[in-house]
Design an enzyme around this catalytic site. Structure first.
Site, PDB file in Angstrom:
ATOM      1  N   GLY A 106       2.426  -1.180  -0.548  1.00 41.27           N
ATOM      2  CA  GLY A 106       3.631  -1.628  -1.529  1.00 41.27           C
ATOM      3  C   GLY A 106       4.821  -1.377  -0.703  1.00 41.27           C
ATOM      4  O   GLY A 106       5.607  -2.546  -0.735  1.00 41.27           O
ATOM      5  N   THR A 107       4.863  -0.242   0.177  1.00 46.69           N
ATOM      6  CA  THR A 107       6.069  -0.221   1.277  1.00 46.69           C
ATOM      7  C   THR A 107       6.251  -1.507   2.021  1.00 46.69           C
ATOM      8  O   THR A 107       7.237  -2.015   1.989  1.00 46.69           O
ATOM      9  CB  THR A 107       5.970   1.053   1.958  1.00 46.69           C
ATOM     10  N   ASN A 119       8.878   4.343 -11.147  1.00 47.89           N
ATOM     11  CA  ASN A 119       7.663   5.536 -10.506  1.00 47.89           C
ATOM     12  C   ASN A 119       7.926   6.770 -11.235  1.00 47.89           C
ATOM     13  O   ASN A 119       7.075   7.299 -11.691  1.00 47.89           O
ATOM     14  CB  ASN A 119       7.444   5.254  -9.365  1.00 47.89           C
ATOM     15  N   GLN A 129       4.112  -0.180  -9.616  1.00 50.76           N
ATOM     16  CA  GLN A 129       3.641   0.671 -10.774  1.00 50.76           C
ATOM     17  C   GLN A 129       3.012  -0.006 -12.028  1.00 50.76           C
ATOM     18  O   GLN A 129       2.353   0.371 -12.671  1.00 50.76           O
ATOM     19  CB  GLN A 129       4.883   1.855 -11.052  1.00 50.76           C
ATOM     20  N   SER A 164       0.526  -2.634  -4.903  1.00 49.92           N
ATOM     21  CA  SER A 164      -0.104  -1.914  -3.971  1.00 49.92           C
ATOM     22  C   SER A 164      -1.324  -1.400  -4.352  1.00 49.92           C
ATOM     23  O   SER A 164      -1.670  -1.209  -5.701  1.00 49.92           O
ATOM     24  CB  SER A 164       0.713  -0.520  -3.790  1.00 49.92           C
ATOM     25  N   GLY A 165      -2.469  -1.680  -3.721  1.00 52.77           N
ATOM     26  CA  GLY A 165      -3.860  -1.536  -4.092  1.00 52.77           C
ATOM     27  C   GLY A 165      -4.332   0.056  -4.331  1.00 52.77           C
ATOM     28  O   GLY A 165      -4.956   0.181  -5.346  1.00 52.77           O
ATOM     29  N   HIS A 166      -3.548   1.096  -3.851  1.00 52.57           N
ATOM     30  CA  HIS A 166      -3.991   2.418  -4.284  1.00 52.57           C
ATOM     31  C   HIS A 166      -3.434   3.041  -5.593  1.00 52.57           C
ATOM     32  O   HIS A 166      -3.975   3.960  -5.929  1.00 52.57           O
ATOM     33  CB  HIS A 166      -3.813   3.348  -3.043  1.00 52.57           C
ATOM     34  N   THR A 201      -4.310  -8.399  12.680  1.00 52.30           N
ATOM     35  CA  THR A 201      -5.759  -8.480  12.010  1.00 52.30           C
ATOM     36  C   THR A 201      -5.838  -8.131  10.600  1.00 52.30           C
ATOM     37  O   THR A 201      -5.357  -6.946  10.214  1.00 52.30           O
ATOM     38  CB  THR A 201      -6.747  -7.818  12.888  1.00 52.30           C
ATOM     39  N   CYS A 242       6.719  10.608  -3.385  1.00 55.00           N
ATOM     40  CA  CYS A 242       7.886  10.567  -2.002  1.00 55.00           C
ATOM     41  C   CYS A 242       8.652  11.722  -1.880  1.00 55.00           C
ATOM     42  O   CYS A 242       8.760  12.236  -0.912  1.00 55.00           O
ATOM     43  CB  CYS A 242       8.135   9.548  -2.361  1.00 55.00           C
TER      44      CYS A 242
END
Ligand code: PLP
Length: 407
Positions: free
Chosen positions: A69-70, A171, A199, A219-221, A257, A345
Site C-alpha cells: 500500500g505504501t 485506519n 483499509q 495492500s495485500g496483507h 522484477t 505505524c
C-alpha cells in the site's frame, strides 16, 4: 488469544497461500525470461492482473502491481502530481529533484487537495512534494467523526489543482469518507482523484466506475496475503512519473522484477473478499456494534472515536480518558487480547495521533486511544470476552470504574 489487530495486518488466508505455492516452487520463473519457465510465470501474472481487474471493474492494463500500500500511495501521489505539472505547462522531468517551486504560468504553485487524516504513506508523499518540489497542498479538515465535507473538497479545487487524494476509510478510526461525492466534484473540475482504499479493500465495493475514481491503492496483507504485494489502479493511461526506475516492468510504470506469487495471492484474496463481501460485512457489523455497545456500557466515560455508522464493519476504536492507551494494550495482552493504540505505524510514538487531533480530540485524550479491528472469522463469544477484558483492563490501569450490567 483473540487477535483484534487485522487493520495492522490480517491473518494470511489458506486459499491465498495455496494459490501462491506453485509460484514459490516449480513456477519460480522471471516473467521477463523468454523460456518456458518464464513464460508460465508471465501467464500467471497476467491471469492475476485479469482477476484483479475483474474485481475492480477495470481493464487489466489499468492494474499496476506494487510492493504494498505504501508504494501504491507513493506512486499515485508523486507520479500523478509530478506528471500533472505538464498539464500546467511545466516540465516535471526538467525540474524534478530541485526545490524550486513550480508555477502555473500565473505565478501560482501547482496544487494538491487532500485531507488532514491521511495515512503517512500519502501524508509524507505530500510533504515531500511540498518541500522538494514547491507544490501547494490544501489539507481538508474533518468533523468530529473524521469525515470530510464534500462541499469543502469541491470548493478547494482550482485550475492549478493537479491531484485530489482522499482515503476511502481511515485506519485509526474506521470512518468511511464520502468518496463518490468528492469523485463527482473532481470529475466536474477535471482533477484526477486518487483514493487510498487499503483499509476499505476487504470490506467495501471496489468497483472503480461506481466509485468514480481515477486511481485506487490496495495492500495485500490487509486482505490475507503475506506482506509485500499491493495494487495501484490507474484509469486509462494517464501520464505518470515513475517512482521506481529500472527495467521498465509494469509497462514502464513500476520497474522491478514482478512478485508473481504475490500477484497471484493478491488476485485470490481480492476475489475471495468480493465473493464474501455482503455476508462478511453483515456479520462483522453486528459484532462491531456488539463490541461498541458493550464497551460503552461497561466503561463509563469511554469515547467511541470515528463515525457510529459510516465506519468499516470490522473496526471499533475508543479513547479511555484517564488511562494511557499503551498501558491498556499491555493489560489486554496479559488477558490474551491483541489490539493496537490508534495505528500500528504510530505505535511507540509519544506524539498524539494526528488523526484524532484533526477530529478535535485534545492531546491528552488522544494518548488514550485503543483500536480493535477484526476479520469476519471473529465469533460472538470472542467479542464478549474481549469487551469484558477491555473493561477490566481500563479499571486496572486506574481509569474509570467498571459497570457490569445489573451490578
Ligand atoms: N494506507 C492505509 C490507510 C493503511 O492503513 C496502510 C497500512 O496500515 C497503508 C496505506 C500502507 O500499506 P502497507 O502496509 O501495505 O505499506
Amino acid at each position: 488469544m483473540i487477535y483484534l489487530d487485522a487493520a495492522a495486518t490480517a491473518p494470511p488466508r489458506r486459499e491465498v497461500l495455496e494459490a501462491m505455492w506453485p509460484y514459490l516452487t516449480t513456477g519460480f520463473g522471471n516473467p521477463s525470461s523468454s523460456h518456458s519457465v518464464g513464460e508460465s510465470a508471465a501467464v500467471a501474472l497476467e491471469a492475476a492482473r485479469e482477476t484483479t481487474a475483474g474485481v475492480l471493474g477495470c481493464r487489466p492494463g489499468e492494474i499496476i502491481f506494487t510492493s504494498g500500500g505504501t508504494e501504491a500511495d507513493n506512486l499515485a501521489v508523486k507520479g500523478l502530481a509530478l506528471a500533472g505539472l505538464d498539464r500546467l505547462g511545466n516540465g516535471a522531468g526538467d525540474r524534478a529533484g530541485t526545490a524550486a517551486p513550480f508555477s502555473a504560468g500565473n505565478g501560482t504553485a501547482a496544487h494538491i487537495v487532500s485531507t488532514a487524516v491521511e495515512h503517512p504513506a500519502v501524508q509524507e508523499s505530500l510533504d515531500y512534494l511540498q518541500r522538494r518540489h514547491g507544490f501547494r497542498v490544501t489539507l481538508l479538515p474533518v468533523d468530529g467523526t473524521g469525515r470530510v465535507d464534500p462541499g469543502e473538497a469541491a470548493a478547494a479545487l482550482s485550475p492549478e489543482t493537479v491531484l485530489c487524494s482522499v482515503m476511502h476509510a481511515n485506519n485509526e478510526v474506521g470512518t468511511v469518507q464520502p468518496v463518490q461525492e468528492i469523485a463527482a466534484a473532481c470529475r466536474a473540475a477535471g482533477v484526477p482523484f486518487h483514493i487510498d482504499a487499503v483499509q476499505a479493500g476487504g470490506w467495501l465495493n471496489l468497483d472503480v466506475s461506481l466509485l468514480g475514481v481515477d486511481a485506487l491503492s490496495l495492500s495485500g496483507h490487509k486482505l490475507g496475503t503475506p506482506k509485500g504485494i499491493g495494487v495501484l489502479y490507474l484509469r486509462g493511461a494517464p501520464a505518470l512519473e515513475p517512482v521506481m526506475h529500472g527495467g521498465g516492468q509494469e509497462r514502464g510504470r513500476r520497474s522491478g522484477t514482478e512478485n508473481v506469487a504475490g500477484a497471484v495471492g493478491m488476485a485470490t484474496a481480492l476475489a475471495l473478499a468480493a465473493a464474501e463481501r455482503d455476508d462478511a460485512a453483515r456479520h462483522a457489523e453486528a459484532l462491531r456494534n456488539r463490541l461498541i455497545d458493550t464497551v460503552l456500557g461497561e466503561v463509563p466515560g469511554a469515547l467511541l472515536t470515528g463515525h457510529r455508522t459510516e465506519r468499516l464493519p470490522g473496526h471499533a476504536s475508543f479513547c479511555f480518558p484517564g488511562t494511557s492507551g499503551e498501558a491498556v494494550l499491555l493489560e489486554l495482552e496479559r488477558s490474551g487480547v491483541l489490539c493496537s493504540s490508534g495505528s500500528a505505524c504510530a505505535a511507540g510514538s509519544d506524539e498524539p495521533s494526528a488523526v484524532l487531533t484533526a477530529m478535535g480530540v485534545d492531546r491528552e485524550t488522544a494518548q488514550t486511544a485503543v483500536r480493535f479491528t477484526f476479520t469476519s472469522a471473529l465469533r460472538e463469544d470472542e467479542v464478549d470476552r474481549a469487551a469484558h477484558a477491555v473493561a477490566a483492563a481500563v479499571a486496572a490501569v486506574g481509569g474509570l470504574a467498571v459497570v457490569r450490567p445489573g451490578g
